[in-house]
Write an enzyme that holds these catalytic residues in place. Structure first.
Site, PDB file in Angstrom:
ATOM      1  N   SER A 267       0.818  -1.224   0.000  1.00 40.01           N
ATOM      2  CA  SER A 267       0.000   0.000   0.000  1.00 40.01           C
ATOM      3  C   SER A 267       0.844   1.264   0.000  1.00 40.01           C
ATOM      4  CB  SER A 267      -0.928   0.000   1.217  1.00 40.01           C
ATOM      5  OG  SER A 267      -0.153  -0.044   2.404  1.00 40.01           O
TER       6      SER A 267
ATOM      7  N   LYS B 175       0.897  -5.447   4.937  1.00 40.34           N
ATOM      8  CA  LYS B 175       1.217  -6.284   6.100  1.00 40.34           C
ATOM      9  C   LYS B 175       1.103  -5.587   7.445  1.00 40.34           C
ATOM     10  CE  LYS B 175       6.278  -6.117   5.775  1.00 40.34           C
ATOM     11  NZ  LYS B 175       7.477  -6.934   5.643  1.00 40.34           N
TER      12      LYS B 175
ATOM     13  N   ALA C 136       9.258   9.525   2.471  1.00 38.09           N
ATOM     14  CA  ALA C 136       9.992  10.273   1.439  1.00 38.09           C
ATOM     15  C   ALA C 136      10.029  11.749   1.813  1.00 38.09           C
ATOM     16  CB  ALA C 136       9.341  10.066   0.079  1.00 38.09           C
TER      17      ALA C 136
ATOM     18  N   GLU D 240      18.479  18.526  -5.998  1.00 40.41           N
ATOM     19  CA  GLU D 240      19.138  17.434  -5.268  1.00 40.41           C
ATOM     20  C   GLU D 240      20.355  16.968  -6.061  1.00 40.41           C
ATOM     21  OE1 GLU D 240      16.350  14.368  -4.153  1.00 40.41           O
ATOM     22  OE2 GLU D 240      15.137  15.767  -3.014  1.00 40.41           O
TER      23      GLU D 240
ATOM     24  N   HIS E 136      22.333   6.288   1.298  1.00 43.49           N
ATOM     25  CA  HIS E 136      22.125   7.736   1.305  1.00 43.49           C
ATOM     26  C   HIS E 136      23.276   8.349   2.104  1.00 43.49           C
ATOM     27  CE1 HIS E 136      20.334  11.663   1.738  1.00 43.49           C
ATOM     28  NE2 HIS E 136      19.315  11.301   0.985  1.00 43.49           N
TER      29      HIS E 136
ATOM     30  N   ARG F 119      24.662  10.361  -5.606  1.00 45.15           N
ATOM     31  CA  ARG F 119      24.738   9.715  -4.305  1.00 45.15           C
ATOM     32  C   ARG F 119      25.855   8.701  -4.139  1.00 45.15           C
ATOM     33  NH1 ARG F 119      18.580   8.785  -2.797  1.00 45.15           N
ATOM     34  NH2 ARG F 119      18.330  11.025  -2.649  1.00 45.15           N
TER      35      ARG F 119
ATOM     36  N   HIS G 196      19.566   2.875   1.821  1.00 41.33           N
ATOM     37  CA  HIS G 196      18.405   3.720   1.535  1.00 41.33           C
ATOM     38  C   HIS G 196      17.482   3.152   0.458  1.00 41.33           C
ATOM     39  CE1 HIS G 196      16.223   7.489   1.308  1.00 41.33           C
ATOM     40  NE2 HIS G 196      16.496   7.619   0.017  1.00 41.33           N
TER      41      HIS G 196
ATOM     42  N   ARG H 205      20.514   5.083  -8.621  1.00 46.41           N
ATOM     43  CA  ARG H 205      19.305   5.885  -8.853  1.00 46.41           C
ATOM     44  C   ARG H 205      19.573   7.372  -8.664  1.00 46.41           C
ATOM     45  NH1 ARG H 205      15.014   7.778  -5.241  1.00 46.41           N
ATOM     46  NH2 ARG H 205      16.337   7.040  -3.564  1.00 46.41           N
TER      47      ARG H 205
HETATM   48  P1  FAD Z   1       6.537   1.184  -0.272  1.00 38.38           P
HETATM   49  O1  FAD Z   1       6.122   2.582  -0.197  1.00 38.38           O
HETATM   50  O2  FAD Z   1       7.630   0.760   0.627  1.00 38.38           O
HETATM   51  O3  FAD Z   1       5.264   0.271   0.005  1.00 38.38           O
HETATM   52  C1  FAD Z   1       5.427  -1.117   0.159  1.00 38.38           C
HETATM   53  C2  FAD Z   1       4.176  -1.681   0.773  1.00 38.38           C
HETATM   54  O4  FAD Z   1       4.191  -3.092   0.721  1.00 38.38           O
HETATM   55  C3  FAD Z   1       3.988  -1.320   2.237  1.00 38.38           C
HETATM   56  O5  FAD Z   1       2.642  -1.006   2.413  1.00 38.38           O
HETATM   57  C4  FAD Z   1       4.339  -2.615   2.955  1.00 38.38           C
HETATM   58  O6  FAD Z   1       3.735  -2.754   4.207  1.00 38.38           O
HETATM   59  C5  FAD Z   1       3.805  -3.627   1.974  1.00 38.38           C
HETATM   60  N1  FAD Z   1       4.372  -4.960   2.099  1.00 38.38           N
HETATM   61  C6  FAD Z   1       5.677  -5.313   2.106  1.00 38.38           C
HETATM   62  N2  FAD Z   1       5.790  -6.640   2.245  1.00 38.38           N
HETATM   63  C7  FAD Z   1       4.538  -7.138   2.314  1.00 38.38           C
HETATM   64  C8  FAD Z   1       4.008  -8.425   2.484  1.00 38.38           C
HETATM   65  N3  FAD Z   1       4.784  -9.517   2.626  1.00 38.38           N
HETATM   66  N4  FAD Z   1       2.671  -8.574   2.520  1.00 38.38           N
HETATM   67  C9  FAD Z   1       1.835  -7.512   2.413  1.00 38.38           C
HETATM   68  N5  FAD Z   1       2.299  -6.261   2.275  1.00 38.38           N
HETATM   69  C10 FAD Z   1       3.628  -6.078   2.219  1.00 38.38           C
HETATM   70  N6  FAD Z   1      12.082   8.562  -3.298  1.00 38.38           N
HETATM   71  C11 FAD Z   1      11.858   9.661  -4.037  1.00 38.38           C
HETATM   72  O7  FAD Z   1      11.581   9.567  -5.232  1.00 38.38           O
HETATM   73  N7  FAD Z   1      11.913  10.894  -3.463  1.00 38.38           N
HETATM   74  C12 FAD Z   1      12.200  11.071  -2.148  1.00 38.38           C
HETATM   75  O8  FAD Z   1      12.223  12.196  -1.654  1.00 38.38           O
HETATM   76  C13 FAD Z   1      12.459   9.930  -1.355  1.00 38.38           C
HETATM   77  N8  FAD Z   1      12.785  10.052  -0.053  1.00 38.38           N
HETATM   78  C14 FAD Z   1      12.914   8.927   0.701  1.00 38.38           C
HETATM   79  C15 FAD Z   1      13.146   9.035   2.065  1.00 38.38           C
HETATM   80  C16 FAD Z   1      13.198   7.921   2.868  1.00 38.38           C
HETATM   81  C17 FAD Z   1      13.446   8.061   4.347  1.00 38.38           C
HETATM   82  C18 FAD Z   1      13.037   6.634   2.285  1.00 38.38           C
HETATM   83  C19 FAD Z   1      13.086   5.401   3.134  1.00 38.38           C
HETATM   84  C20 FAD Z   1      12.851   6.511   0.931  1.00 38.38           C
HETATM   85  C21 FAD Z   1      12.784   7.641   0.118  1.00 38.38           C
HETATM   86  N9  FAD Z   1      12.567   7.543  -1.244  1.00 38.38           N
HETATM   87  C22 FAD Z   1      12.358   8.666  -1.980  1.00 38.38           C
HETATM   88  C23 FAD Z   1      12.344   6.249  -1.875  1.00 38.38           C
HETATM   89  C24 FAD Z   1      10.832   6.045  -2.043  1.00 38.38           C
HETATM   90  O9  FAD Z   1      10.163   6.540  -0.913  1.00 38.38           O
HETATM   91  C25 FAD Z   1      10.482   4.599  -2.230  1.00 38.38           C
HETATM   92  O10 FAD Z   1      11.305   4.012  -3.188  1.00 38.38           O
HETATM   93  C26 FAD Z   1       9.044   4.458  -2.696  1.00 38.38           C
HETATM   94  O11 FAD Z   1       8.203   5.149  -1.817  1.00 38.38           O
HETATM   95  C27 FAD Z   1       8.661   2.996  -2.770  1.00 38.38           C
HETATM   96  O12 FAD Z   1       7.280   2.911  -3.000  1.00 38.38           O
HETATM   97  P2  FAD Z   1       6.624   1.478  -3.141  1.00 38.38           P
HETATM   98  O13 FAD Z   1       5.169   1.705  -3.281  1.00 38.38           O
HETATM   99  O14 FAD Z   1       7.339   0.705  -4.155  1.00 38.38           O
HETATM  100  O15 FAD Z   1       6.946   0.765  -1.733  1.00 38.38           O
HETATM  101  C1  SIN Z   2      16.083  12.679   0.087  1.00 38.47           C
HETATM  102  O1  SIN Z   2      15.192  13.452   0.413  1.00 38.47           O
HETATM  103  O2  SIN Z   2      17.280  12.927   0.211  1.00 38.47           O
HETATM  104  C2  SIN Z   2      15.702  11.364  -0.490  1.00 38.47           C
HETATM  105  C3  SIN Z   2      15.439  11.504  -1.915  1.00 38.47           C
HETATM  106  C4  SIN Z   2      15.439  10.166  -2.581  1.00 38.47           C
HETATM  107  O3  SIN Z   2      15.735   9.155  -1.980  1.00 38.47           O
HETATM  108  O4  SIN Z   2      15.154  10.148  -3.782  1.00 38.47           O
END
Ligand code: FAD
Ligand code: SIN
Length: 533
Positions: free
Chosen positions: A12, A37, A48, A116, A244, A292, A353, A388
């Protein structure tokens, strides 16, 4: 117990929710189940900070510049066609989530665009330093209003269903593997549900929890990639784990570690060594705003040279009001630890990260398994290559969610639900084993990965990691076969699988490139044979 649905989405975050919303609106008669989960708001997306990279100001910026920045960061391994698709389709996808209620910070006339590392123009749309939280909020709100989406919280996906579960012998070279849904544990009552679906989408996010220090929340255990690997899907480029450069150093230890966004450097903050001297000009002309991989490696090197446990980020010359307006969460977090960013240097360390590798998908988000798609951080689409570019991942998730929904609505009517699948077999399992064994093994995985498969690698280190992971694998498989299912045990098993994949891919890449640096092969090869697992 069995549950049938047209579309099953696992996760989600931005990937899973965007896909659910789009599919639900395009085909209101389809049944969409989204399992997650923990509670649906918990994801990498939620944390993010920096924002979403998209070409917005066409007077100064251009698709070509964003493409070139992405290719440059990716160090020769990006798929140029995928880069073009994501960059060119990105702004329309951003506009869609704005239309759904996502707020981004504005100046007088238009959106305020941040900078960035690795970007040659200001192009990061953001909502203070809470961009992900805002996106997650808006998407959950939108999904809630879609009648044909059922979100099931606290459902932990365990395994993808394939012909293997119907008694066929499936290997990595079997053609036409098909996915029929997934087993998932209802964490609230312990039932294991057999979800049968026409199409299944893995959107389960990253795997940062394989390391001791990570910005990823504790849900980031690589479940989707591990499940896909067990189902014999193609997995690619796992060696490219992004660290990161600037996580907040906290001697008390925190999991996850708090991120100090790269946007802070985009706003003018400067990296300094332990003695307070600038050092990035020794490594790259772009100094603190180099991509990065370069900055994280430079910090790692400086820390090793001096023996320091952290370096510094200097914001003391920045305007206080502007800093607070842009980065209120970072400011408050620092102050809570007695660090005043306007007076003190912020202590920072690199932390794991982002997983650049993952389940290999094509332009439509299809995996190598039929009826199985993957979206978001769990994938390898070819966008990121060996490293990335900052803020490209939220964009990638939205672009591919759109493409997957188009493919689903076009093809789903030709797919039948396959029903002859057995329910989960609990035979042979006894009482829960000591939880402490799981916790201890988890610590060991993190130690192995942090020590031997970190920013700088070598053959000897990788071999050690491999051998130690092998032992943990054997022990954990024995435990898994004899214990009742628990989320902790499943996550441990998945983390070991991911660690194995990262270590193996790292050992196979006999060159240094992007995020993979090895002292045994410090240069790049001319010919690149992509790692296929
Ligand atoms: P997620 O958002 O991680 O969602 C995964 C989902 O799957 C969650 O709901 C989880 O509970 C669920 N899940 C996992 N395993 C299971 C399972 N076995 N069963 C059921 N559900 C499960 N990216 C950018 O582009 N810009 C930014 O500024 C940026 N800043 C960031 C800052 C931080 C601190 C972090 C950690 C990451 C950042 N990133 C950023 C990276 C970016 O946030 C993620 O790559 C992106 O949000 C991933 O989205 P997603 O939907 O693929 O996964
Ligand atoms: C950050 O805000 O530095 C994270 C950005 C990213 O992971 O893309």
């Amino acid at each position: 117990m069995k549950k049938t649905t047209d579309v099953l989405i696992i996760g989600s975050g931005i990937a899973g929710l965007t896909l659910a919303i789009k599919t639900a609106h395009a085909r209101p008669e389809l049944n969409i189940i989204l399992i997650t989960k923990v509670n649906q708001g918990e994801s990498n997306t939620r944390y993010a900070q920096g924002g979403v990279a998209a070409v917005w100001n066409h007077e100064k910026d251009s698709y070509q510049k964003h493409i070139e920045d992405t290719l440059d960061a990716g160090d020769g391994l990006c798929d140029e066609e995928i880069v073009r698709i994501v960059v060119e389709e990105g702004p329309t996808r951003v506009q869609e989530i704005i239309d759904w209620g996502t707020r981004f910070d504005k100046d007088e006339h238009d959106y305020n665009l941040g900078m960035e590392g690795g970007h040659s123009e200001y192009r990061i749309l953001h909502y203070k330093d809470l961009t992900g939280f805002e996106i997650q909020r808006a998407l959950m709100e939108k999904a809630k209003n879609s009648k044909n989406i059922t979100v099931l919280e606290h459902f932990h996906a365990l395994d993808l269903l394939t012909q293997h579960h119907r008694g066929y012998n499936i290997t990595r070279v079997t053609p036409n593997i098909e996915c029929y849904g997934a087993y998932a544990l209802n964490k609230e009552n312990g039932d294991i549900i057999t979800f049968l679906a026409k199409v299944t989408i893995v959107a389960s996010g990253g795997a940062g929890q394989i390391y001791r220090n990570t910005t990823n929340p504790i849900i980031a255990t690589g479940d989707g990639v591990a499940m896909a690997y067990r189902a014999n899907a193609r997995i690619e480029s796992m060696e490219f784990v992004q660290f990161h450069p600037t996580a907040l150093y906290n001697p008390a230890g925190e999991n996850p570690v708090f991120l100090v966004s790269e946007a802070v450097r985009g706003y003018g903050a400067i990296l300094r060594d332990f003695n307070g001297n600038e050092f990035m000009h020794h490594y790259d002309d772009r100094k603190s705003l180099a991509p990065r991989d370069i900055v994280a490696r430079a910090i790692d090197n400086e820390m090793k040279k001096s023996g320091a446990e952290h370096l510094y980020l200097d914001c003391t010359h920045l305007d206080k009001k502007g800093f607070y307006d842009h980065f209120p969460t970072i400011y408050d977090k620092c102050m809570s630890l007695g660090i005043d960013p306007m007076k003190d240097y912020i202590p920072v360390v690199p932390a794991c990260h982002y997983s650049c590798g993952g389940i290999k998908t094509d332009e439509q988000g299809k995996t190598s398994i039929q009826y199985l798609y993957a979206c978001g951080e769990c994938t390898y689409t070819g966008l990121h290559g060996a490293n990335r570019l900052a803020s490209n991942s939220l964009l990638e998730a939205m672009v591919f969610a759109h493409r997957i929904h188009l493919d689903i609505i076009q093809n789903i009517d030709h797919i039948q639900i396959t029903k002859d699948l057995p329910d989960w077999n609990k035979m042979g399992t006894n009482e829960p084993k000591e939880m402490v064994l799981i916790t201890q093994s988890l610590k060991e995985v993190k130690e192995i990965m942090s020590f031997y498969v970190g920013i700088v690698r070598s053959n000897v280190r990788l071999k050690r990691a491999f051998d130690r992971l092998g032992l943990l694998y054997e022990e954990t498989e024995r435990l898994y076969r004899s214990s009742p299912i628990s989320p902790q045990l499943c996550e441990l098993r998945n983390l070991i699988t991911i660690s194995y994949l990262v270590t193996r891919s790292a050992a196979m890449r006999r060159e240094s490139r992007g995020l993979h640096y090895t002292t045994d092969y410090p240069n790049q090869l001319d010919f690149i044979d992509q790692t296929i697992l």
